[in-house]
Motif scaffolding. Structure first.
Motif, PDB file in Angstrom:
ATOM      1  N   PRO A  46       0.828  -1.205   0.000  1.00  0.00           N
ATOM      2  CA  PRO A  46       0.000   0.000   0.000  1.00  0.00           C
ATOM      3  C   PRO A  46       0.868   1.264   0.000  1.00  0.00           C
ATOM      4  CG  PRO A  46       0.041  -0.975   2.184  1.00  0.00           C
ATOM      5  CD  PRO A  46       0.759  -1.918   1.278  1.00  0.00           C
ATOM      6  N   GLU A  47       0.255   2.382  -0.331  1.00  0.00           N
ATOM      7  CA  GLU A  47       0.980   3.648  -0.377  1.00  0.00           C
ATOM      8  C   GLU A  47       1.493   4.050   1.006  1.00  0.00           C
ATOM      9  OE1 GLU A  47       0.361   8.117  -2.222  1.00  0.00           O
ATOM     10  OE2 GLU A  47      -1.398   6.883  -1.814  1.00  0.00           O
ATOM     11  N   SER A  48       0.692   3.792   2.015  1.00  0.00           N
ATOM     12  CA  SER A  48       1.127   4.085   3.386  1.00  0.00           C
ATOM     13  C   SER A  48       0.748   2.922   4.289  1.00  0.00           C
ATOM     14  CB  SER A  48       0.506   5.383   3.890  1.00  0.00           C
ATOM     15  OG  SER A  48      -0.880   5.225   4.055  1.00  0.00           O
ATOM     16  N   ARG A  49       1.526   2.769   5.345  1.00  0.00           N
ATOM     17  CA  ARG A  49       1.292   1.680   6.287  1.00  0.00           C
ATOM     18  C   ARG A  49       1.744   2.157   7.653  1.00  0.00           C
ATOM     19  NH1 ARG A  49       3.853  -4.095   4.902  1.00  0.00           N
ATOM     20  NH2 ARG A  49       5.719  -2.841   4.806  1.00  0.00           N
ATOM     21  N   THR A  50       0.925   1.916   8.671  1.00  0.00           N
ATOM     22  CA  THR A  50       1.276   2.272  10.041  1.00  0.00           C
ATOM     23  C   THR A  50       1.040   1.073  10.941  1.00  0.00           C
ATOM     24  OG1 THR A  50      -0.943   3.118  10.475  1.00  0.00           O
ATOM     25  CG2 THR A  50       0.714   4.725   9.775  1.00  0.00           C
ATOM     26  N   GLY A  51       1.717   1.093  12.078  1.00  0.00           N
ATOM     27  CA  GLY A  51       1.559  -0.005  13.024  1.00  0.00           C
ATOM     28  C   GLY A  51       2.153   0.337  14.364  1.00  0.00           C
ATOM     29  N   MET A  52       2.225  -0.680  15.200  1.00  0.00           N
ATOM     30  CA  MET A  52       2.695  -0.489  16.561  1.00  0.00           C
ATOM     31  C   MET A  52       3.388  -1.755  17.044  1.00  0.00           C
ATOM     32  SD  MET A  52       0.350   0.818  19.621  1.00  0.00           S
ATOM     33  CE  MET A  52       1.063   1.475  21.086  1.00  0.00           C
ATOM     34  N   THR A  53       4.441  -1.589  17.816  1.00  0.00           N
ATOM     35  CA  THR A  53       5.067  -2.711  18.497  1.00  0.00           C
ATOM     36  C   THR A  53       5.004  -2.455  19.995  1.00  0.00           C
ATOM     37  OG1 THR A  53       7.303  -1.801  18.496  1.00  0.00           O
ATOM     38  CG2 THR A  53       6.670  -3.138  16.614  1.00  0.00           C
ATOM     39  N   GLY A  54       4.902  -3.508  20.733  1.00  0.00           N
ATOM     40  CA  GLY A  54       4.899  -3.396  22.183  1.00  0.00           C
ATOM     41  C   GLY A  54       5.641  -4.571  22.791  1.00  0.00           C
ATOM     42  N   LEU A  55       6.378  -4.316  23.844  1.00  0.00           N
ATOM     43  CA  LEU A  55       7.080  -5.360  24.583  1.00  0.00           C
ATOM     44  C   LEU A  55       6.775  -5.170  26.055  1.00  0.00           C
ATOM     45  CD1 LEU A  55       9.198  -7.628  25.027  1.00  0.00           C
ATOM     46  CD2 LEU A  55      10.934  -5.831  25.070  1.00  0.00           C
ATOM     47  N   LEU A  56       6.317  -6.224  26.686  1.00  0.00           N
ATOM     48  CA  LEU A  56       6.090  -6.245  28.128  1.00  0.00           C
ATOM     49  C   LEU A  56       6.941  -7.376  28.681  1.00  0.00           C
ATOM     50  CD1 LEU A  56       4.369  -4.847  30.290  1.00  0.00           C
ATOM     51  CD2 LEU A  56       2.701  -6.666  29.990  1.00  0.00           C
ATOM     52  N   ARG A  57       7.862  -7.030  29.591  1.00  0.00           N
ATOM     53  CA  ARG A  57       8.787  -8.033  30.138  1.00  0.00           C
ATOM     54  C   ARG A  57       8.803  -7.905  31.662  1.00  0.00           C
ATOM     55  NH1 ARG A  57      13.570  -7.173  27.232  1.00  0.00           N
ATOM     56  NH2 ARG A  57      13.992  -5.440  28.603  1.00  0.00           N
ATOM     57  N   TYR A  58       8.702  -9.052  32.326  1.00  0.00           N
ATOM     58  CA  TYR A  58       8.726  -9.087  33.787  1.00  0.00           C
ATOM     59  C   TYR A  58       9.792 -10.069  34.244  1.00  0.00           C
ATOM     60  CZ  TYR A  58       7.213  -9.603  38.619  1.00  0.00           C
ATOM     61  OH  TYR A  58       7.171  -9.632  39.990  1.00  0.00           O
ATOM     62  N   SER A  59      10.665  -9.636  35.145  1.00  0.00           N
ATOM     63  CA  SER A  59      11.703 -10.485  35.738  1.00  0.00           C
ATOM     64  C   SER A  59      11.336 -10.776  37.181  1.00  0.00           C
ATOM     65  CB  SER A  59      13.061  -9.780  35.699  1.00  0.00           C
ATOM     66  OG  SER A  59      13.443  -9.518  34.383  1.00  0.00           O
ATOM     67  N   PHE A  60      11.603 -12.001  37.602  1.00  0.00           N
ATOM     68  CA  PHE A  60      11.295 -12.386  38.985  1.00  0.00           C
ATOM     69  C   PHE A  60      12.308 -13.414  39.463  1.00  0.00           C
ATOM     70  CE2 PHE A  60       8.741 -14.706  35.964  1.00  0.00           C
ATOM     71  CZ  PHE A  60       8.794 -16.026  36.369  1.00  0.00           C
ATOM     72  N   LEU A  61      12.189 -13.871  40.691  1.00  0.00           N
ATOM     73  CA  LEU A  61      13.150 -14.768  41.341  1.00  0.00           C
ATOM     74  C   LEU A  61      14.552 -14.164  41.297  1.00  0.00           C
ATOM     75  CD1 LEU A  61      12.006 -18.307  40.072  1.00  0.00           C
ATOM     76  CD2 LEU A  61      11.516 -17.212  42.277  1.00  0.00           C
ATOM     77  N   ASP A  62      14.646 -12.909  41.737  1.00  0.00           N
ATOM     78  CA  ASP A  62      15.913 -12.177  41.740  1.00  0.00           C
ATOM     79  C   ASP A  62      16.515 -12.113  40.324  1.00  0.00           C
ATOM     80  OD1 ASP A  62      17.839 -10.640  43.003  1.00  0.00           O
ATOM     81  OD2 ASP A  62      19.060 -12.373  43.558  1.00  0.00           O
ATOM     82  N   SER A  63      15.652 -11.916  39.344  1.00  0.00           N
ATOM     83  CA  SER A  63      15.995 -11.805  37.917  1.00  0.00           C
ATOM     84  C   SER A  63      16.550 -13.091  37.313  1.00  0.00           C
ATOM     85  CB  SER A  63      16.956 -10.644  37.669  1.00  0.00           C
ATOM     86  OG  SER A  63      16.331  -9.422  37.957  1.00  0.00           O
ATOM     87  N   LYS A  64      16.325 -14.221  37.971  1.00  0.00           N
ATOM     88  CA  LYS A  64      16.727 -15.510  37.393  1.00  0.00           C
ATOM     89  C   LYS A  64      15.702 -16.019  36.390  1.00  0.00           C
ATOM     90  CE  LYS A  64      19.713 -17.402  40.910  1.00  0.00           C
ATOM     91  NZ  LYS A  64      20.056 -18.609  41.645  1.00  0.00           N
ATOM     92  N   ALA A  65      14.473 -15.572  36.515  1.00  0.00           N
ATOM     93  CA  ALA A  65      13.410 -16.007  35.617  1.00  0.00           C
ATOM     94  C   ALA A  65      12.727 -14.784  35.025  1.00  0.00           C
ATOM     95  CB  ALA A  65      12.400 -16.865  36.372  1.00  0.00           C
ATOM     96  N   GLY A  66      12.117 -14.988  33.872  1.00  0.00           N
ATOM     97  CA  GLY A  66      11.441 -13.871  33.237  1.00  0.00           C
ATOM     98  C   GLY A  66      10.386 -14.330  32.245  1.00  0.00           C
ATOM     99  N   PHE A  67       9.466 -13.437  31.980  1.00  0.00           N
ATOM    100  CA  PHE A  67       8.407 -13.663  31.006  1.00  0.00           C
ATOM    101  C   PHE A  67       8.339 -12.440  30.115  1.00  0.00           C
ATOM    102  CE2 PHE A  67       4.063 -12.849  29.643  1.00  0.00           C
ATOM    103  CZ  PHE A  67       3.795 -14.009  28.947  1.00  0.00           C
ATOM    104  N   SER A  68       8.205 -12.642  28.815  1.00  0.00           N
ATOM    105  CA  SER A  68       8.050 -11.497  27.917  1.00  0.00           C
ATOM    106  C   SER A  68       6.980 -11.784  26.872  1.00  0.00           C
ATOM    107  CB  SER A  68       9.370 -11.139  27.237  1.00  0.00           C
ATOM    108  OG  SER A  68       9.795 -12.157  26.371  1.00  0.00           O
ATOM    109  N   TYR A  69       6.298 -10.718  26.473  1.00  0.00           N
ATOM    110  CA  TYR A  69       5.299 -10.773  25.409  1.00  0.00           C
ATOM    111  C   TYR A  69       5.567  -9.597  24.482  1.00  0.00           C
ATOM    112  CZ  TYR A  69       0.941 -10.368  22.870  1.00  0.00           C
ATOM    113  OH  TYR A  69       0.012 -10.253  21.868  1.00  0.00           O
ATOM    114  N   ARG A  70       5.751  -9.895  23.208  1.00  0.00           N
ATOM    115  CA  ARG A  70       5.976  -8.858  22.197  1.00  0.00           C
ATOM    116  C   ARG A  70       4.878  -8.967  21.146  1.00  0.00           C
ATOM    117  NH1 ARG A  70      10.585  -6.119  20.787  1.00  0.00           N
ATOM    118  NH2 ARG A  70      11.834  -7.565  22.015  1.00  0.00           N
ATOM    119  N   LEU A  71       4.294  -7.819  20.813  1.00  0.00           N
ATOM    120  CA  LEU A  71       3.252  -7.752  19.794  1.00  0.00           C
ATOM    121  C   LEU A  71       3.672  -6.755  18.731  1.00  0.00           C
ATOM    122  CD1 LEU A  71       0.307  -8.352  18.818  1.00  0.00           C
ATOM    123  CD2 LEU A  71      -0.369  -6.345  20.142  1.00  0.00           C
TER     124      LEU A  71
END
Length: 126
Positions: free
Chosen positions: A43-68
């Protein structure tokens, strides 16, 4: 075929959002093809968005992330989920998945609509 275009990105980062070790990144992006031709697939123009939500736990030994990543026209989406664990200081293991949503085989993400996958990862830091 090379075409003149304008691309732009505006974003923000926020550490410790609502709770300690919760990170948020949002970006709004777009592109505009200046000398667009009606025969082009894009298309002539295109727009969008990215998002990242990241959480660290257990003294930063474990983590979960979701990227859209989302393109607004056509409602195309790319989801990426990952769970990580660092059993020792120099190694990290992860399991994750990526899945796509799109309307047609010519869409940016639609062409990958049947190529969703789950992966495992081992990272060594030295």
């Amino acid at each position: 075929v090379e075409k003149e275009q304008i691309q732009y990105v505006v974003g923000l980062d926020r550490n410790d959002l609502f709770v300690h070790n919760l990170f948020l990144n949002l970006q709004y992006f777009g592109e505009y093809i200046l000398d667009h031709d009606a025969d082009m697939v894009l298309p002539e123009s295109r727009t969008g968005m990215t998002g990242l939500l990241r959480y660290s736990f257990l003294d930063s030994k474990a983590g979960f992330s979701y990227r859209l990543t989302a393109f607004f026209k056509g409602k195309e989406l790319r989801h990426h989920v990952e769970l990580t664990y660092k059993p020792i200081s120099w190694a990290q293991v992860a399991i994750g998945g990526i899945w796509y949503q799109g309307n047609s085989a010519t869409d940016y993400f639609g062409q990958y609509d049947d190529k969703d996958f789950i992966y495992g990862k081992l990272k060594l830091v030295f």
